[in-house]
Motif scaffolding. Sequence first.
Motif, PDB file in Angstrom:
ATOM      1  N   TRP A   1       0.840  -1.205   0.000  1.00  0.00           N
ATOM      2  CA  TRP A   1       0.000   0.000   0.000  1.00  0.00           C
ATOM      3  C   TRP A   1       0.868   1.246   0.000  1.00  0.00           C
ATOM      4  O   TRP A   1       0.625   2.184  -0.752  1.00  0.00           O
ATOM      5  CB  TRP A   1      -0.896   0.013   1.241  1.00  0.00           C
TER       6      TRP A   1
ATOM      7  N   LEU B   1       2.537   2.310  -3.245  1.00  0.00           N
ATOM      8  CA  LEU B   1       1.668   3.053  -4.154  1.00  0.00           C
ATOM      9  C   LEU B   1       1.401   4.467  -3.652  1.00  0.00           C
ATOM     10  O   LEU B   1       1.415   5.430  -4.418  1.00  0.00           O
ATOM     11  CB  LEU B   1       0.333   2.320  -4.334  1.00  0.00           C
TER      12      LEU B   1
ATOM     13  N   TYR C   1       4.202   6.849  -4.186  1.00  0.00           N
ATOM     14  CA  TYR C   1       4.273   7.302  -5.580  1.00  0.00           C
ATOM     15  C   TYR C   1       3.229   8.367  -5.859  1.00  0.00           C
ATOM     16  O   TYR C   1       3.489   9.328  -6.583  1.00  0.00           O
ATOM     17  CB  TYR C   1       4.103   6.125  -6.551  1.00  0.00           C
TER      18      TYR C   1
ATOM     19  N   THR D   1       8.954  -0.725  -2.059  1.00  0.00           N
ATOM     20  CA  THR D   1       8.644  -1.602  -3.191  1.00  0.00           C
ATOM     21  C   THR D   1       9.509  -2.853  -3.158  1.00  0.00           C
ATOM     22  O   THR D   1       9.030  -3.961  -3.393  1.00  0.00           O
ATOM     23  CB  THR D   1       8.885  -0.853  -4.513  1.00  0.00           C
TER      24      THR D   1
ATOM     25  N   GLU E   1       4.426  -4.225 -10.341  1.00  0.00           N
ATOM     26  CA  GLU E   1       5.124  -3.761  -9.130  1.00  0.00           C
ATOM     27  C   GLU E   1       6.630  -3.660  -9.392  1.00  0.00           C
ATOM     28  O   GLU E   1       7.288  -2.724  -8.938  1.00  0.00           O
ATOM     29  CB  GLU E   1       4.835  -4.728  -7.975  1.00  0.00           C
TER      30      GLU E   1
ATOM     31  N   LEU F   1       7.224  -0.591 -11.199  1.00  0.00           N
ATOM     32  CA  LEU F   1       7.199   0.546 -10.261  1.00  0.00           C
ATOM     33  C   LEU F   1       8.563   0.738  -9.621  1.00  0.00           C
ATOM     34  O   LEU F   1       9.058   1.866  -9.493  1.00  0.00           O
ATOM     35  CB  LEU F   1       6.139   0.294  -9.185  1.00  0.00           C
TER      36      LEU F   1
ATOM     37  N   LEU G   1       0.155   3.331 -11.864  1.00  0.00           N
ATOM     38  CA  LEU G   1      -0.547   3.130 -10.591  1.00  0.00           C
ATOM     39  C   LEU G   1      -1.880   2.400 -10.748  1.00  0.00           C
ATOM     40  O   LEU G   1      -2.097   1.380 -10.090  1.00  0.00           O
ATOM     41  CB  LEU G   1      -0.761   4.469  -9.884  1.00  0.00           C
TER      42      LEU G   1
ATOM     43  N   ILE H   1      -1.321  -1.229 -11.523  1.00  0.00           N
ATOM     44  CA  ILE H   1      -1.008  -2.072 -10.368  1.00  0.00           C
ATOM     45  C   ILE H   1      -2.260  -2.333  -9.553  1.00  0.00           C
ATOM     46  O   ILE H   1      -2.553  -3.455  -9.166  1.00  0.00           O
ATOM     47  CB  ILE H   1       0.063  -1.403  -9.479  1.00  0.00           C
ATOM     48  N   LYS H   2      -3.033  -1.249  -9.331  1.00  0.00           N
ATOM     49  CA  LYS H   2      -4.178  -1.353  -8.424  1.00  0.00           C
ATOM     50  C   LYS H   2      -5.199  -2.362  -8.927  1.00  0.00           C
ATOM     51  O   LYS H   2      -5.686  -3.211  -8.201  1.00  0.00           O
ATOM     52  CB  LYS H   2      -4.806   0.038  -8.285  1.00  0.00           C
TER      53      LYS H   2
END
Lengths: 221, 238
Positions: B61, B64, B67, B100, B128, B131, B166, B169-170
Motif C-alpha cells: 500500500w 503506491l 508514488y 517496493t 510492481e 514501479l 498506478l 497495479i491497483k
Amino acid sequence: MKKFSALFYREIFIGFRNIGNLTISLSFFFISIVIFIISLGPNPEMLSSAGFAIIWATVLFTIILSADQFFLKDFVDGSLKELQIIGYSPESIIIVKVIVMWIFLILPLLLFTPILSLMLQLQSKETIYLLFSITLGSPSILLIASIGTLLKKKKKNNKVLLLILVYPFFIPILIFGVGSIQSSDSMVNNQSNFLVLIAIFLITLPITLISGKYAFKEVNK
Amino acid sequence: MFNLSNPKKFQNFSDTIYPWVFYGSFISVVIGLYFSFFKSPPDYLQGETVRIMYVHVPCAWLSLQIYLIMAICSFVSIVYKHPLADIISRSCAPIGACFTLITLITGSIWGKPTWGTWWVWDARLTSELILLFIYLGHILISNSFEDVRKGDKNAAILTLVGVINLPIIKWSVDWWNTLHQTASISKFSSPSIDPLMLTPLLIMTSSMMLFFISILLNRVSSEVLKRKIEIIRINQNN
C-alpha cells in the motif's frame, strides 16, 4: 610490481567514485531481461528453456554498452597518455583495466544472476552452470571489448559501432557459453565446454595484448 | 494555522512533530507485531505463512501511496514551481523504492510455500517490478545533473508519466486472471477478511505510515538545510 599495484588502486578508487555508472549498467541488465520475458510471455516452461540463453545474451550486451566508461574518461582527460609517459606499458594498463572491469561489472552481474534465474524458473543446477560459464567466458569478452573501445576512440559516442566491431569475436564465446547447458545431461560434454572457454581465454589474452599495444599507438597519434 | 509551504515554518513544524511520529511508529510496530504473532489465528489454508501478510500488504500500500505523493508534488512543482514540492518528491523516491523492494521480497518469500515458486510473471508482480524501476529511474535522473533544480524538473516529468502505472497495479488483479489474489479490503463494502486479522494489519499499516512520515520529515529537513548551505557557499564565493 609496486607500480602495478599503484595503478590497480587508482582504478579501484575511480571505480568507487563512479559507482553510479554501475547502477545504470545493472538496471540495463535487469530491464532488458524483463523486456525479453514480457515479449516471450509468462509461460514458465518456455521461460525455463530460454532463460539460460536470455541471461547470456544480456550479459554480452551489458558488457558492450558499459565497457567504454572505463576507458573513455581516461582518454578524454589525457590520463591514458599520461600513464604511458610515466612508464606503464599498454599491456599492463589493459590488464589492470580488465581486472577492475571484472570487479565492477561482472561481479555485480554474477550476484544478480541467481535472483534472475529464480525469476526465470531455472533449476539450481542450471544456475550453477550459468555462473560458471559467465565467470569463465567474461574475461575474454572484456579483453575483446576493451580493444574495441580503444579502436573506436575517435568516434566517442557511438556505442553501436563497438558492437559491430567486436561481435564476430564474441560468437565462439557465446556458442560455448550457452552450449554448456544444452549438453548438461552428460557431465563430460559440460566439462569440455568449460575447458573450451578457458582455452578461448588463453588464446585471446596474448592476441588482445599484442593488438592492444598497436591500438594504443594509434590512439596516441 | 501555520503556513507549511514556507520552508522555515515547515522546518519548525517538522522539528516539533518528528519525535512524536518516530516514537509513535516504534510503539505501534511493537503492538502490531504482538497482535500479528499472538492475537491473530493462522489461516485455514496457508497456515502460519499468512503472517507475512502483516508486512507485505502495508508495504505494498505504501509503495503506491508514496508514488501518489510524489506525483502530486511533481504536479505542484511543475505548475506552481514550489521548491518544497521538489524536495519532498526527491526525498520520497528512495523510501518508496525501499518499500517496493520489501514488497517484492516478502511477496516472493510468501509465494514459495503457497504458490510453489519464488516468482511468476503475472500482472500484479510485473507491474510492481516496473514501479521499482520507475523509482530507480527517478533517483538516477534526479542525481544525474550538476544543477539540482534541473534534475528535479526532469524527474518531475518522469514521475507524472509514470502515474499511468498506478491504476495498472491497483486493478491488475481484476483486469487479468492472475495468480495473485484480489483485494480483500475495501472501504466501501464490508471487507472479506476476519476482524482478528484486520486489526494487526491496520496497526502495522499505521505504524509503517508513521515510520515513512518520520523518515520523510528527516530527509526533507536535511535537504532544505543542504540547499541553504549551498546558497550560503555561493554567496560567500561571490
